[in-house]
Write an enzyme that holds these catalytic residues in place. Structure first.
Site, PDB file in Angstrom:
ATOM      1  N   LYS A   1       1.006  -1.197  -0.142  1.00  0.00           N
ATOM      2  CA  LYS A   1      -0.176   0.192   0.066  1.00  0.00           C
ATOM      3  C   LYS A   1       0.938   1.233   0.094  1.00  0.00           C
ATOM      4  O   LYS A   1       0.330   2.283  -0.499  1.00  0.00           O
ATOM      5  CB  LYS A   1      -0.917  -0.027   1.245  1.00  0.00           C
ATOM      6  CG  LYS A   1      -1.928  -1.137   1.344  1.00  0.00           C
ATOM      7  CD  LYS A   1      -2.769  -1.227   0.158  1.00  0.00           C
ATOM      8  CE  LYS A   1      -2.517  -2.752  -0.548  1.00  0.00           C
ATOM      9  NZ  LYS A   1      -3.497  -2.918  -1.755  1.00  0.00           N
TER      10      LYS A   1
ATOM     11  N   GLN B   1      -7.622  13.155 -11.718  1.00  0.00           N
ATOM     12  CA  GLN B   1      -7.781  11.832 -11.124  1.00  0.00           C
ATOM     13  C   GLN B   1      -7.336  12.033  -9.570  1.00  0.00           C
ATOM     14  O   GLN B   1      -7.669  10.873  -8.804  1.00  0.00           O
ATOM     15  CB  GLN B   1      -6.850  11.037 -11.858  1.00  0.00           C
ATOM     16  CG  GLN B   1      -6.898  11.004 -13.352  1.00  0.00           C
ATOM     17  CD  GLN B   1      -8.078  10.293 -14.006  1.00  0.00           C
ATOM     18  OE1 GLN B   1      -8.659   9.683 -13.077  1.00  0.00           O
ATOM     19  NE2 GLN B   1      -8.278  10.243 -15.384  1.00  0.00           N
TER      20      GLN B   1
ATOM     21  N   HIS C   1      -9.862   9.181  -3.974  1.00  0.00           N
ATOM     22  CA  HIS C   1      -8.696   8.669  -4.275  1.00  0.00           C
ATOM     23  C   HIS C   1      -7.577   8.859  -3.011  1.00  0.00           C
ATOM     24  O   HIS C   1      -6.881   7.973  -2.721  1.00  0.00           O
ATOM     25  CB  HIS C   1      -7.999   8.992  -5.622  1.00  0.00           C
ATOM     26  CG  HIS C   1      -6.891   8.733  -5.868  1.00  0.00           C
ATOM     27  ND1 HIS C   1      -6.592   7.351  -6.503  1.00  0.00           N
ATOM     28  CD2 HIS C   1      -5.474   9.297  -5.865  1.00  0.00           C
ATOM     29  CE1 HIS C   1      -5.091   7.335  -6.804  1.00  0.00           C
ATOM     30  NE2 HIS C   1      -4.403   8.276  -6.368  1.00  0.00           N
TER      31      HIS C   1
ATOM     32  N   HIS D   1      -8.655   7.591   0.367  1.00  0.00           N
ATOM     33  CA  HIS D   1      -8.299   5.806   0.510  1.00  0.00           C
ATOM     34  C   HIS D   1      -6.870   5.355   0.319  1.00  0.00           C
ATOM     35  O   HIS D   1      -6.312   4.638   1.232  1.00  0.00           O
ATOM     36  CB  HIS D   1      -8.811   5.066  -1.087  1.00  0.00           C
ATOM     37  CG  HIS D   1      -8.593   3.624  -0.880  1.00  0.00           C
ATOM     38  ND1 HIS D   1      -9.209   2.766  -0.091  1.00  0.00           N
ATOM     39  CD2 HIS D   1      -7.603   2.845  -1.630  1.00  0.00           C
ATOM     40  CE1 HIS D   1      -8.685   1.613  -0.214  1.00  0.00           C
ATOM     41  NE2 HIS D   1      -7.979   1.713  -1.320  1.00  0.00           N
TER      42      HIS D   1
END
Length: 325
Positions: free
Chosen positions: A129, A147, A152, A155
């Site tokens: 991660k 984006q 995003h 997370h």
């Protein structure tokens, strides 16, 4: 003033007591792994990530042209494919395909070879991660600002922060099921990204983009169902139920988000023009019906990545001008 200072000291003392208590509870088998001695190095890493992608990186790139990172992205994506395959294999061999029942499986706290193998792969999943933070750095360097959504960023930062605690206290057991499933999905996802980054010549191999979202939805269903069974067991000796609660919330929350993305993109067709819905890819330019479409990592990631934004830059392009360019 004296009373206020005294209260501040007491609060600080209580906070340190809580911190010492939390650190003392870390599984001694994992303390020798990188970034696992205490939560400070991990937290500082994530804060540096947030500072770069939200402030420093955009300021540096403001007056610069986007970087062309095709080769780097190909290598990066396929390395993550290989890493994810290895993680899935290790999860299977350290319990899920050997001694686990797939129901209430406690954390093996012994120093047996299988238990230590589970500790190692649990840490490796967490560290993957940290590696995946590079996803956002690519967005910044390529100036794919659309984006870099709140979801995003949330997370990519919150997931490794919470999983650090999960790995520290519960490296294995039923709480590791979603890590194995997530890594399985990442094999497919980063394989797709790797092919897409390779260029238009691989267009014909990427017809299955739509099904990526379906695979991710299946992932969340499996994760939520596996966690849900805990609430219907008469007894379960899994030592860290907080991990199960968190996994259930993750699975359910992202299932709702992905379902909405699926409905908007593939049922209502609002996120992509219908004729191009299957042709927008990671880092590639697609020419269809005389129009140009460009997209960054447009697929929402699995439980570890969550970018549902799809960016389009449309403009008619005549074949003569294309040849001249």
């Amino acid at each position: 003033m004296v009373n206020m200072l005294q209260e501040i000291r007491e609060i600080g003392s209580h906070a340190m007591d809580i911190y010492d208590y939390l650190v003392a509870g870390i599984d001694p088998r994992i303390k020798d792994y990188p970034l696992m001695q205490n939560p400070i190095p991990m937290t500082m890493t994530l804060l540096c990530y947030l500072f770069f992608v939200l402030y420093l990186g955009p300021r540096i790139m403001a007056s610069r042209k986007p970087f062309q990172l095709k080769e780097a992205m190909i290598v990066y994506n396929f390395l993550l494919v290989a890493l994810s395959i290895y993680i899935v294999y290790e999860f299977l061999m350290s319990g899920w395909a050997t001694t686990y029942t797939w129901r209430c499986d406690a954390v093996d706290t012994s120093n047996s070879p299988e238990a230590l193998r589970m500790v190692e792969v649990a840490w490796l999943f967490w560290f993957s991660k940290i590696i995946e933070l590079i996803d956002t750095i690519f967005f910044v360097l390529r100036k794919k600002h659309s984006q870099i959504t709140f979801l995003h960023i949330f997370h990519h930062s919150f997931m490794p922060w919470t999983w650090w605690w999960g790995v520290s206290y519960a490296p294995g057991g039923m709480g590791s099921f979603h890590a194995m499933v997530n890594s399985s999905v990442h094999v497919i996802m980063y394989f797709y990204y790797g092919l897409a980054a390779a260029g238009p010549r691989f267009q014909k191999f990427l017809w299955w983009k739509k099904y990526m979202t379906a695979i991710q939805l299946i992932q969340f269903v499996l994760v939520s169902l596996h966690a849900t069974q805990y609430y219907f067991m008469d007894s379960c000796d899994y030592q860290f139920p907080t991990v199960i609660h968190l996994v259930w919330v993750y699975g359910t929350f992202f299932f709702v988000l992905f379902s909405n993305f699926w409905f908007q993109a593939y049922i209502r067709g609002k996120r992509l023009p219908k004729q191009d819905m299957k042709q927008c890819q990671n880092g590639t330019a697609v020419y269809n019906n005389g129009k140009h479409h460009e997209n960054g990592n447009g697929i929402i990631h699995g439980l570890t990545t969550t970018n549902g934004s799809v960016h389009h830059e449309n403009g008619s392009v005549h074949m003569g001008k294309m040849k001249k360019a």
